[in-house]
Structures are given as structure tokens and as C-alpha cells.
Write a protein that holds these residues in place. Structure first.
Motif, PDB file in Angstrom:
ATOM      1  N   MET A   1       0.843  -1.194   0.000  1.00 19.99           N
ATOM      2  CA  MET A   1       0.000   0.000   0.000  1.00 19.99           C
ATOM      3  C   MET A   1       0.883   1.250   0.000  1.00 19.99           C
ATOM      4  O   MET A   1       2.105   1.151   0.160  1.00 19.99           O
ATOM      5  N   ALA A   2       0.247   2.414  -0.162  1.00 17.39           N
ATOM      6  CA  ALA A   2       0.995   3.672  -0.225  1.00 17.39           C
ATOM      7  C   ALA A   2       1.959   3.784   0.949  1.00 17.39           C
ATOM      8  O   ALA A   2       1.621   3.429   2.079  1.00 17.39           O
TER       9      ALA A   2
ATOM     10  N   ALA B   1       4.451   2.076   1.831  1.00 14.61           N
ATOM     11  CA  ALA B   1       4.928   0.839   2.461  1.00 14.61           C
ATOM     12  C   ALA B   1       6.442   0.702   2.347  1.00 14.61           C
ATOM     13  O   ALA B   1       7.073   0.009   3.147  1.00 14.61           O
ATOM     14  N   GLY B   2       7.027   1.354   1.329  1.00 11.29           N
ATOM     15  CA  GLY B   2       8.484   1.274   1.175  1.00 11.29           C
ATOM     16  C   GLY B   2       8.924   0.645  -0.140  1.00 11.29           C
ATOM     17  O   GLY B   2      10.051   0.158  -0.248  1.00 11.29           O
ATOM     18  N   LYS B   3       8.075   0.678  -1.163  1.00 10.39           N
ATOM     19  CA  LYS B   3       8.376   0.024  -2.448  1.00 10.39           C
ATOM     20  C   LYS B   3       9.572   0.663  -3.155  1.00 10.39           C
ATOM     21  O   LYS B   3      10.494  -0.024  -3.593  1.00 10.39           O
TER      22      LYS B   3
ATOM     23  N   TRP C   1      14.587  11.185   1.404  1.00 10.65           N
ATOM     24  CA  TRP C   1      13.727  10.121   0.901  1.00 10.65           C
ATOM     25  C   TRP C   1      13.226  10.468  -0.491  1.00 10.65           C
ATOM     26  O   TRP C   1      12.971  11.644  -0.771  1.00 10.65           O
TER      27      TRP C   1
ATOM     28  N   SER D   1       7.126  10.305  -3.479  1.00  4.39           N
ATOM     29  CA  SER D   1       6.116   9.273  -3.620  1.00  4.39           C
ATOM     30  C   SER D   1       5.892   8.981  -5.108  1.00  4.39           C
ATOM     31  O   SER D   1       5.911   9.886  -5.928  1.00  4.39           O
TER      32      SER D   1
ATOM     33  N   LYS E   1      11.000  -1.232   7.221  1.00  5.03           N
ATOM     34  CA  LYS E   1      11.482  -0.189   8.141  1.00  5.03           C
ATOM     35  C   LYS E   1      11.882  -0.744   9.507  1.00  5.03           C
ATOM     36  O   LYS E   1      11.732  -0.096  10.538  1.00  5.03           O
TER      37      LYS E   1
ATOM     38  N   HIS F   1      13.799   0.733  12.701  1.00  4.19           N
ATOM     39  CA  HIS F   1      13.232   1.485  13.822  1.00  4.19           C
ATOM     40  C   HIS F   1      13.340   0.694  15.128  1.00  4.19           C
ATOM     41  O   HIS F   1      13.165   1.260  16.210  1.00  4.19           O
TER      42      HIS F   1
ATOM     43  N   ALA G   1      15.134  -1.791   3.998  1.00  2.00           N
ATOM     44  CA  ALA G   1      15.802  -1.664   2.712  1.00  2.00           C
ATOM     45  C   ALA G   1      16.958  -0.679   2.825  1.00  2.00           C
ATOM     46  O   ALA G   1      18.006  -0.852   2.209  1.00  2.00           O
ATOM     47  N   LEU G   2      16.765   0.361   3.617  1.00  2.00           N
ATOM     48  CA  LEU G   2      17.835   1.323   3.852  1.00  2.00           C
ATOM     49  C   LEU G   2      17.940   1.543   5.357  1.00  2.00           C
ATOM     50  O   LEU G   2      17.079   2.177   5.970  1.00  2.00           O
TER      51      LEU G   2
HETATM   52  N1  LIG Z   1      13.875   4.071   8.463  1.00  2.00           N
HETATM   53  C1  LIG Z   1      13.456   3.614   7.297  1.00  2.00           C
HETATM   54  N2  LIG Z   1      12.454   4.246   6.664  1.00  2.00           N
HETATM   55  C2  LIG Z   1      12.051   3.778   5.464  1.00  2.00           C
HETATM   56  C3  LIG Z   1      12.634   2.631   4.859  1.00  2.00           C
HETATM   57  N3  LIG Z   1      12.003   2.415   3.671  1.00  2.00           N
HETATM   58  C4  LIG Z   1      11.057   3.375   3.569  1.00  2.00           C
HETATM   59  N4  LIG Z   1      11.088   4.208   4.637  1.00  2.00           N
HETATM   60  C5  LIG Z   1      10.197   5.360   4.914  1.00  2.00           C
HETATM   61  O1  LIG Z   1       8.972   5.131   4.253  1.00  2.00           O
HETATM   62  C6  LIG Z   1       8.701   6.177   3.315  1.00  2.00           C
HETATM   63  C7  LIG Z   1       8.042   5.618   2.083  1.00  2.00           C
HETATM   64  O2  LIG Z   1       8.977   4.841   1.362  1.00  2.00           O
HETATM   65  P1  LIG Z   1       8.801   4.640  -0.228  1.00  2.00           P
HETATM   66  O3  LIG Z   1       9.810   3.639  -0.653  1.00  2.00           O
HETATM   67  O4  LIG Z   1       8.756   5.939  -0.920  1.00  2.00           O
HETATM   68  O5  LIG Z   1       7.358   3.974  -0.210  1.00  2.00           O
HETATM   69  P2  LIG Z   1       6.424   3.634  -1.473  1.00  2.00           P
HETATM   70  O6  LIG Z   1       5.715   2.354  -1.110  1.00  2.00           O
HETATM   71  O7  LIG Z   1       7.210   3.657  -2.715  1.00  2.00           O
HETATM   72  O8  LIG Z   1       5.422   4.857  -1.377  1.00  2.00           O
HETATM   73  P3  LIG Z   1       4.459   5.425  -2.550  1.00  2.00           P
HETATM   74  O9  LIG Z   1       5.306   5.606  -3.764  1.00  2.00           O
HETATM   75  O10 LIG Z   1       3.955   6.705  -1.964  1.00  2.00           O
HETATM   76  O11 LIG Z   1       3.381   4.405  -2.691  1.00  2.00           O
HETATM   77  C8  LIG Z   1      10.059   6.807   3.054  1.00  2.00           C
HETATM   78  O12 LIG Z   1       9.908   8.152   2.641  1.00  2.00           O
HETATM   79  C9  LIG Z   1      10.733   6.673   4.404  1.00  2.00           C
HETATM   80  O13 LIG Z   1      10.291   7.683   5.273  1.00  2.00           O
HETATM   81  C10 LIG Z   1      13.704   1.969   5.565  1.00  2.00           C
HETATM   82  O14 LIG Z   1      14.272   0.951   5.124  1.00  2.00           O
HETATM   83  N5  LIG Z   1      14.062   2.509   6.757  1.00  2.00           N
END
Ligand SMILES: Nc1nc2c(ncn2[C@@H]2O[C@H](COP(=O)(O)OP(=O)(O)OP(=O)(O)O)[C@@H](O)[C@H]2O)c(=O)[nH]1
Ligand SMILES: [Mg+2]
Length: 476
Positions: free
Chosen positions: A44-45, A47-49, A109, A112, A342, A345, A383-384
Motif C-alpha cells: 500500500m501507499a 509501504a516502502g516500495k 527520501w 512518492s 522499516k 526502527h 531496505a535502507l
Molecule cells: N527508516 C526507514 N524508513 C524507510 C525505509 N524504507 C522506507 N522508509 C520510509 O517510508 C517512506 C516511504 O517509502 P517509499 O519507498 O517511498 O514507499 P512507497 O511504497 O514507494 O510509497 P508510494 O510511492 O507513496 O506508494 C520513506 O519516505 C521513508 O520515510 C527503511 O528501510 N528505513
């Protein structure tokens, strides 16, 4: 009647045939040329993709942190490189930009991303076994496809009529304050005998406003998925409809009938192409889940995450969906990885508990599911990785903290609180007054750390190598 038969009968048949030809040519190229794995990445939005794909690719290009990938540990990966992707009409996953954001001089970061995209990474591999000494290196292509989890929720529309979809949604919206403005307008518009575009637009606008609010509240029944992620369909009639209360004898030129037509057009022109052209070709899948945010937000968010997961997983149980089955021709996703993202944390001592919560969330869906023989695994990953671990003494007790840089630039060692040993204390409703991740989790908005990577090193992560091993290891 004849027209009806030919429309559905032959239409479906023709789809089927072209799909078969395509499937055959996919596996032909696999047999005679170079094998391809299509890896779907969804969630979902937020999520960290994007971060997941960026770091995975960076760590496959520079593999010093990928010891858990067996082929790498055995020295069989001779080279990896990015190549032009095979699907020329799909946007390319913007790897370079995202990597520059995460690892540049002022790390931040990535933006989106709201659509589907693709990237091809190719491997040169030294063969193993008997042929190892005789044959030269072989090539394997990894096509990574990033798509929003919301698009999978639309699968539920395919076998539902406009009337049923509307009735269902309106009933659920009744108890939600955020839906009031839309419900009022929808009731007022019922039985409108002549269609007016302005009315349709007004209803679609109010309905979209409700969906946006619902998503902010963490609710997952946010169909049609494309209303929140319209891309270049924004403003088009296929996205200009909304649920309306059932009408017995809706007039042919009335609002209700036009809404119904647009709903059907949305299914045929938006949902179906995604499933037939993209989803049906996926070999392996990662489903990313931001369980931590839901746990922190409380029991309703956890409950809703569970239902969202169940809706997403329906797409991976094709046996249960006749509509989907007809496009798959027995092809199935071979492996599915569920990853709680994530995890940096939390101190590593908490990771097993986080995975246990994820497993429990999936249990209701997976236990009853036939994933049609797909292998599944779940793990907690980052992932990071933005934090380092630190144990601090506080009031005579040793607390497992994580230290990282907050968004405002300050560095801090924080204690997020503990997860329970028994995951059902989270997934089956919290006890009265109970909160989890109630410590410093609230202020844990870390920014990516400034990195000085040595040659051969990808960005720091947690268990990304094990995720890669599960997803690709057997083909390397
Ligand atoms: N601390 C930490 N935060 C993370 C990590 N991965 C993602 N995040 C956080 O989660 C947010 C969303 O990550 P994205 O990878 O942009 O998520 P997405 O699923 O692509 O989001 P959309 O493109 O909006 O659907 C980031 O801006 C970070 O704040 C991680 O491995 N560690
Ligand atoms: Mg993204």
C-alpha cells in the motif's frame, strides 16, 4: 442476444488466445534464449516500495553487503548490469534519481511514486554442477515491476455489478463521519432522471475527497484504486463516477445508468488491462507491509491493515476468482515474500516479534488460502538502514535503543518500546488502555544517513540479502 454472446464469448476467447501466444513466447525465450524472472513489488501507499527496489538493485550491483545471497557467497555471480527493459511502453523505474536522493551528499527520501514502472537487471552467472566446467557463463534477466497495492484491490470489482458495489460501500460508509458530505450528495442525486456531467463531476469529487480522507485514516476499502492514483486518467469519464443507492427502474438516460456505464468502462479499460498485461506475467512477488506504523497507530489501523492484506492476497489465490483464473492459464506466482519494512526502527532483539505480528496478520488470509502451490516466507527488513543499535541504562534498566538522525538534523538514541511476545495481543484487538510502540516511536522520523561507501558496497540494509536469496536464489 447473439450480439451478447459474440461480445462476451469471442471477446474472452480472443483475449485467451493472445494471452496463450504471449505466454508461449515468454517461455520460448526462456527455453531457447535467456531466462527471465519477473519480480513484482507491491504494497500500500508508503509501504516502502521505491526504497526497497532502489536499495535492492544498488546492492545487487555492488554486492559486498549481500553475503546471504548464496550465489554471491560462492562467487558465482560474475557481473550484474542494468539493461533496457523489454516493455517499451512502461515507464522505467527511475533508479538513478532515487539512488541519488538516498545516497547523495544531502540524503533524503525519494518522492512518492504513484504508478507502475519497470527496471531490468541482468546477471552473468558461472554455472554449477556437471556442466560448470564445460559451458560458459549464463545470463539471467530480472525484470522488477513496481506497482501500487491499491490496484490489486480493484480485483474485487471484476465480478461485481455496479449495484452490488454501490450497496456494499454505501452501507460501510454510513458509520464514517468522513463520508457524510458525499452521502448527502449521493442521496440527493438519487433518481435523477436526466444525466448532467456537472453532477457526475461533483459526486466524483466528493467521493474522491472521502477516499483520500479514508486512506489518511488508514482504511483499506478504498476502491476504485485509481481514484487515488489517477495518473494520466485524471479527469476522464472512466474516473468520473461514484456509488449511488440502488434504483429499481433507473431511466436509460438518467444519472444512475451513466454511472453504471462508467463503472463498467473502468473495469474493462483500466482494471482488466493491468491484470492481463502486467499482473498475469509475474513470476515472483514481494508484498511490503508497514506493520510498524499500524501497530503504533492502534487497534483500528491494525485491524484495517489485516483486511487490506486479505484483499491484496485475493489476487494471489486465483483458484478463488474465476475471472482471474481465465487469464492465467495455470500460470502462477511461484514465490511470495511478505516483508515488514522499516525494521531499522527497532533493535534487532525485536525483529522476530515484528515478523510474528506480520505472520499473525497474514494468518487469517493464508491459512484458508490456497496459494496454488506458491512458496511463501515472511521476514522483517529495512531496505535502507538509517540507525545503529545502542543499549542505554535508564532507571537501572538496560534499554535496547536505536540511534539515527531525525528529519530536523538532530541525532538521537531513541527507545520505541517493546512488542509483546504473543503477537495476538496486537492482532486480536488490544486490551483496554493498551498501546504498543508507544515509547519514542512517535518521533522516530529518521532521514537516510550520510554514507561513505567503499568500492563494491551497496547501501546498508537489514536482511535484504536474505530477501533476495528467497526470491531469486534458486535461479542463480
Ligand atoms: N527508516 C526507514 N524508513 C524507510 C525505509 N524504507 C522506507 N522508509 C520510509 O517510508 C517512506 C516511504 O517509502 P517509499 O519507498 O517511498 O514507499 P512507497 O511504497 O514507494 O510509497 P508510494 O510511492 O507513496 O506508494 C520513506 O519516505 C521513508 O520515510 C527503511 O528501510 N528505513
Ligand atoms: Mg513509491
Amino acid at each position: 442476444m447473439t450480439a451478447g454472446i459474440s461480445r462476451f464469448g469471442i471477446g474472452t476467447l480472443a483475449d485467451g488466445v493472445s494471452r496463450q501466444v504471449e505466454a508461449a513466447s515468454d517461455s520460448l525465450s526462456a527455453a531457447f534464449f535467456e531466462p527471465v524472472i519477473r519480480l513484482g513489488v507491491t504494497g500500500m501507499a508508503r509501504a516502502g516500495k521505491t526504497v526497497f527496489i532502489t536499495s535492492l538493485v544498488a546492492n545487487l550491483l555492488n554486492r559486498a553487503r549481500m553475503a546471504g545471497l548464496v550465489a554471491e557467497a560462492e562467487g558465482r555471480i560474475l557481473a550484474t548490469f542494468l539493461q533496457p527493459q523489454p516493455d517499451v511502453t512502461l515507464p522505467r523505474f527511475d533508479f538513478e534519481d532515487h539512488l541519488a536522493a538516498l545516497t547523495g551528499p544531502a540524503p533524503h527520501w525519494p518522492e512518492s511514486t504513484r504508478s507502475i514502472s519497470e527496471l531490468r537487471l541482468s546477471f552473468r552467472i558461472r554455472p554449477t554442477g556437471l556442466l560448470g566446467g564445460v559451458s560458459g557463463p549464463r545470463t539471467l534477466h530480472l525484470d522488477i515491476v513496481d506497482y501500487p497495492g491499491e490496484w490489486l484491490l480493484d480485483l474485487g470489482l471484476m465480478e461485481r455489478s455496479y449495484a452490488d458495489w454501490s450497496a456494499d460501500l454505501l452501507a460501510r460508509m454510513d458509520s464514517r463521519p468522513a463520508a457524510r458530505p458525499f452521502l448527502q450528495a449521493a442521496r440527493a442525486a438519487a433518481h435523477t432522471a436526466s444525466f448532467e456531467e456537472a453532477k457526475a463531476q461533483e459526486l466524483a469529487r466528493l467521493y474522491t475527497a472521502y477516499l483520500t480522507e479514508a486512506r489518511t485514516l488508514g482504511l483499506s476499502d478504498v476502491t476504485p484504486g485509481r481514484f487515488l492514483l489517477p495518473g494520466d486518467l485524471a479527469g476522464s469519464p472512466v474516473l468520473t463516477f461514484a456509488p449511488l443507492p440502488p434504483e429499481d427502474r433507473a431511466p436509460r438516460r438518467g444519472l444512475w445508468r451513466e454511472m453504471e456505464r462508467r463503472y463498467e468502462a473502468y473495469k474493462a479499460r483500466v482494471v482488466k488491462p493491468f491484470f492481463t498485461e502486467h499482473f498475469a506475467r509475474i513470476d515472483r512477488q514481494v508484498v511490503l507491509v508497514d506493520a510498524l506504523s499500524a501497530i503504533h497507530a492502534g487497534p483500528e489501523a491494525v485491524d484495517d491493515l489485516g483486511r487490506g492484506m486479505e484483499a491484496i492476497l485475493a489476487a494471489f489465490r486465483p483458484g478463488r476468482n474465476a475471472w482471474l483464473t481465465q487469464f492465467l492459464f495455470g500460470k502462477r506466482v511461484e514465490k511470495i515474500l511478505f516483508a515488514a519494512t522499516k525494521a531499522d526502527h527497532l533493535h534487532h532483539s525485536q525483529h522476530d516479534r515484528l515478523t510474528a505480528v506480520l505472520d499473525e496478520l497474514l494468518a487469517s488470509a493464508t491459512r484458508r488460502a490456497d496459494f496454488a502451490g506458491a512458496r511463501t516466507a515472511s521476514m522483517s527488513i529495512a531496505a535502507l538502514r538509517c540507525t545503529v543499535e545502542e543499549s542505554l541504562r535508564h532507571e537501572g534498566r538496560l534499554l535496547d535503543c536505536v540511534r539515527g538522525q531525525l528529519e530536523d538534523g538532530r541525532e538521537a538514541a531513541l527507545y520505541p518500546g517493546e512488542l509483546p511476545e504473543d503477537p495476538t495481543r496486537i492482532t486480536r484487538g488490544f486490551a483496554a488502555g493498551e498501546r504498543w510502540l508507544d515509547g519514542d516511536y512517535q518521533i522516530m522520523k529518521f532521514r537516510p544517513a550520510q554514507l561513505s561507501l567503499r568500492p563494491g558496497e551497496g547501501p546498508p540494509h537489514i536482511r535484504l540479502d536474505r530477501a533476495a536469496q528467497f526470491l531469486l536464489g534458486d535461479r542463480l
